[in-house]
Design a protein around this motif. Structure first.
Motif, PDB file in Angstrom:
ATOM      1  N   ARG A  74       5.414  13.787   2.322  1.00  0.00           N
ATOM      2  CA  ARG A  74       3.904  13.793   2.643  1.00  0.00           C
ATOM      3  C   ARG A  74       3.530  12.542   2.964  1.00  0.00           C
TER       4      ARG A  74
ATOM      5  N   SER B  37       0.217   6.898  -6.524  1.00  0.00           N
ATOM      6  CA  SER B  37      -0.795   7.614  -6.798  1.00  0.00           C
ATOM      7  C   SER B  37      -0.700   9.099  -6.216  1.00  0.00           C
ATOM      8  N   TRP B  38      -0.094   9.283  -5.305  1.00  0.00           N
ATOM      9  CA  TRP B  38       0.299  10.952  -4.928  1.00  0.00           C
ATOM     10  C   TRP B  38       1.099  11.553  -5.915  1.00  0.00           C
TER      11      TRP B  38
ATOM     12  N   LYS C 233       0.862  -1.317   0.146  1.00  0.00           N
ATOM     13  CA  LYS C 233       0.159  -0.122  -0.123  1.00  0.00           C
ATOM     14  C   LYS C 233       0.904   1.297  -0.017  1.00  0.00           C
TER      15      LYS C 233
ATOM     16  N   ASP D 223      -0.935  12.568  -9.023  1.00  0.00           N
ATOM     17  CA  ASP D 223      -1.432  13.744  -8.809  1.00  0.00           C
ATOM     18  C   ASP D 223      -0.579  14.811  -8.689  1.00  0.00           C
TER      19      ASP D 223
ATOM     20  N   TYR E  26       2.122  11.301   6.482  1.00  0.00           N
ATOM     21  CA  TYR E  26       0.908  10.419   6.663  1.00  0.00           C
ATOM     22  C   TYR E  26       0.896   9.075   7.532  1.00  0.00           C
TER      23      TYR E  26
ATOM     24  N   SER F 299      -4.019  14.709   5.705  1.00  0.00           N
ATOM     25  CA  SER F 299      -4.130  15.026   4.263  1.00  0.00           C
ATOM     26  C   SER F 299      -5.224  15.750   3.971  1.00  0.00           C
TER      27      SER F 299
ATOM     28  N   LYS G  68       3.693   1.601  -1.671  1.00  0.00           N
ATOM     29  CA  LYS G  68       3.958   2.010  -2.946  1.00  0.00           C
ATOM     30  C   LYS G  68       2.748   2.462  -3.789  1.00  0.00           C
ATOM     31  N   LYS G  69       1.648   1.626  -3.475  1.00  0.00           N
ATOM     32  CA  LYS G  69       0.371   2.190  -4.236  1.00  0.00           C
ATOM     33  C   LYS G  69       0.462   3.707  -4.047  1.00  0.00           C
ATOM     34  N   MET G  70       0.181   4.099  -2.697  1.00  0.00           N
ATOM     35  CA  MET G  70       0.079   5.403  -2.326  1.00  0.00           C
ATOM     36  C   MET G  70       0.991   6.277  -2.911  1.00  0.00           C
TER      37      MET G  70
END
Lengths: 172, 387
Positions: free
Chosen positions: A118, A91-92, A84, A95, A122, A172, A86-88
């Protein structure tokens, strides 16, 4: 690809409505899911869809006195698993790149570090909620695994971002 | 002649009509529908974010049925917990246990309807406290067959809303997608039935033919559940061909690199020695050193996903494909540590459909009164509707 699957979505919808056969619900959902990519419960399930000889993963570490990363059990500390993380990050980063008007593969090291900080903030917040913490200076480390037919596997770590001890988590 | 008329005349030969009929909505026996409803309600309960005590007392409830400490000992041991696997999921995943409260109070990367609606109330303790009072009666209604157009939209809102919040943290969790898609499809069908015949849809009148081919709305409900399962399998099969530029099969042996990645990520979760980074998983080396065997094995899996629609042909293909999907998941579990236990349960419920086959074998061999696989036949009459 977007245009193709949008077209297939509308064709399937037309088939479902005008030919009045339930089977058309299958190509409709398939095409729609691939077109929209992710809109729960629709997903294009991109996992393992483009295998190649390199892959990366992330781990969270604490920097020791020599500045070397010592891994932290991130799931135990924050409830967020390594996949997760890595996925976060991905994704961030996507964006953030979009907000800068560029592709995520064109982000500079400083921009990647901003995303990484960031993310560490988190994770720190999640740890505090579980009455734990990320000790010392936290680091987000990216490791690239590369397979060469002759040399076999190699793994190259790189520190993407650090968050000093005592830094306040930012919601966030 | 319009395009539609041209298409209809082209595909009106006996062969095409047979294919259209086979891939259309079948008739289900009443007992099948009841079994599927009860079992799906159980899976729905397991997926609902009801929090404590529902999320951590599954073992205690199960021990009321299997008294003593043996069940706790079985579930507590990694090996014995998987004693029924294959073909079933681990015993801990079969317990009557719901999901925990959604642990997130923000939606930093909104997915789905979270882009338009704040779903963080699913984390609110006051809401989670009343949630069982909403969900459990709805599940009871669903099992009973009464009031589905009321129960299903509520269940749909709870499951989709909560899992959307979960998926709005910057990563997508795929474990609840199929169960949610089925619930959404059933909700739409129940509302369609409510529009067609409110008394029937609410269970106040016996089901009658509601489609032009003599199918009841229950037949439509179950069939659309199957269609969602098949679509969910086809999506990853199709996307792989496009994302890889048609090279997926040739490059599939590089999944071995992903096996190393998964191994490492497992280690960095909790720094457990069994995943120590000094080790190279043997499967990874095998895959990269035996490219063609790997391509063949993985190609079979992806091929199965691409042809999944063939499963819809008749009861026998539902069974065969259902068992193949379950085997596919088992192999993914042992090879890559990738498991989708809820999906396996849905395959058992809606495709393998063991109650039907037990009854069919009993009728054939014990009662000597065989039943045709395409029974029961269409109901007389039928209002023109989507078939």
């Amino acid at each position: 690809m977007d245009i193709l699957f949008a077209l297939l979505t509308f064709l399937s919808l037309a088939g479902w409505i005008f030919l009045r056969h339930s089977f058309f619900a299958v190509p409709l959902i398939v095409a729609l899911s691939i077109w929209v990519e992710d809109f729960f419960p629709l997903s294009h399930f991109p996992m393992y869809s483009d295998p190649n000889n390199s892959e990366n993963y992330f781990f969270v570490a604490s920097l020791n006195d020599k500045g070397e990363p010592e891994p932290l059990p991130i799931n135990a500390l924050t409830g967020v698993t390594a996949p997760k993380v890595k996925k976060m990050y991905k994704s961030w980063a996507k964006d953030h790149a979009k907000s800068l008007g560029k592709s995520d593969s064109d982000l500079t090291p400083a921009e990647r570090a901003e995303v990484g900080r960031r993310l560490l903030a988190y994770l720190k917040e999640q740890a505090i909620k579980k009455k734990k913490d990320l000790p010392g200076t936290a680091a987000l480390v990216e490791v690239w695994i590369v397979y060469d037919n002759e040399k076999g596997f190699s793994e190259t770590p790189e520190i993407v971002a650090t968050l000093p001890a005592g830094a306040l988590p930012v919601s966030s | 002649m319009s395009i539609l008329s041209a298409l209809q005349s082209r595909f009106s030969s006996p062969r095409w009509r047979h294919i259209a009929a086979q891939f259309g909505i079948p008739r289900f026996h009443r007992f099948e529908i009841v079994f599927m409803r009860v079992l799906y309600a159980y899976v729905l309960f397991q997926c609902m974010p009801l929090g404590e005590p529902f999320s951590n007392h599954g073992l205690k409830i199960a021990e009321a049925i299997v008294p003593g400490d043996s069940l706790a000992a079985i579930v507590g041991n990694k090996e014995s917990n998987r004693m029924l696997r294959p073909p079933l999921p681990p015993i801990s995943d079969l317990l009557p246990q719901s999901e925990a409260k959604i642990p997130f109070d923000a939606q930093p990367q909104p997915d789905g309807i979270a882009k338009f609606v704040d779903l963080t109330f699913f984390h609110d303790d006051r809401f989670v406290e009343i949630l069982p009072w909403i969900v459990l009666p709805c599940l009871a209604l669903y099992i009973s067959g009464f009031g589905l157009p009321v129960a299903l939209p509520i269940l749909c809102f709870v499951l989709l809303g909560s899992r959307t919040l979960y998926n709005s943290q910057g990563y997508i969790h795929h474990g609840f997608q199929m169960v949610s898609l089925i619930l959404l499809a059933q909700t739409v069908v129940s509302l369609w039935a409510l529009w067609k015949n409110p008394r029937e849809a609410m269970g106040l009148k016996p089901a009658s033919a509601m489609t032009r081919h003599g199918r009841t709305w229950w037949d439509v409900l179950i069939r659309y559940s199957q269609l969602m399962i098949i679509a969910s399998y086809m999506i990853p099969g199709v996307i792989k061909q496009f994302k890889s530029g048609g090279q997926w099969f040739l490059n599939s042996h590089y999944i071995g690199v992903q096996v190393v990645k998964t191994h490492r990520q497992n280690y960095y979760n909790n720094l457990e020695e069994e995943w120590a980074p000094e080790q190279m998983p043997p499967l990874a080396n095998f895959m990269l050193e035996h490219k063609n065997w790997t391509r063949l094995l993985l190609g079979c899996g992806v091929g199965l996903q691409v042809i999944a629609f063939l499963a819809l042909y008749n009861r026998l293909t539902w069974l065969v494909f259902g068992l193949m999907f379950i085997s596919f998941h088992y192999l993914n579990d042992i090879m890559f540590g990738l498991y989708f236990y809820h999906v396996e349960k849905l395959d058992w419920i809606f495709l393998v459909n063991l109650p039907f086959w037990a009854w069919w074998l009993w009728r054939r061999f014990a009662r000597k009164a065989p039943v045709a696989l395409d029974a029961p036949q269409a109901l007389p009459g039928g209002v023109t509707a989507a078939g």
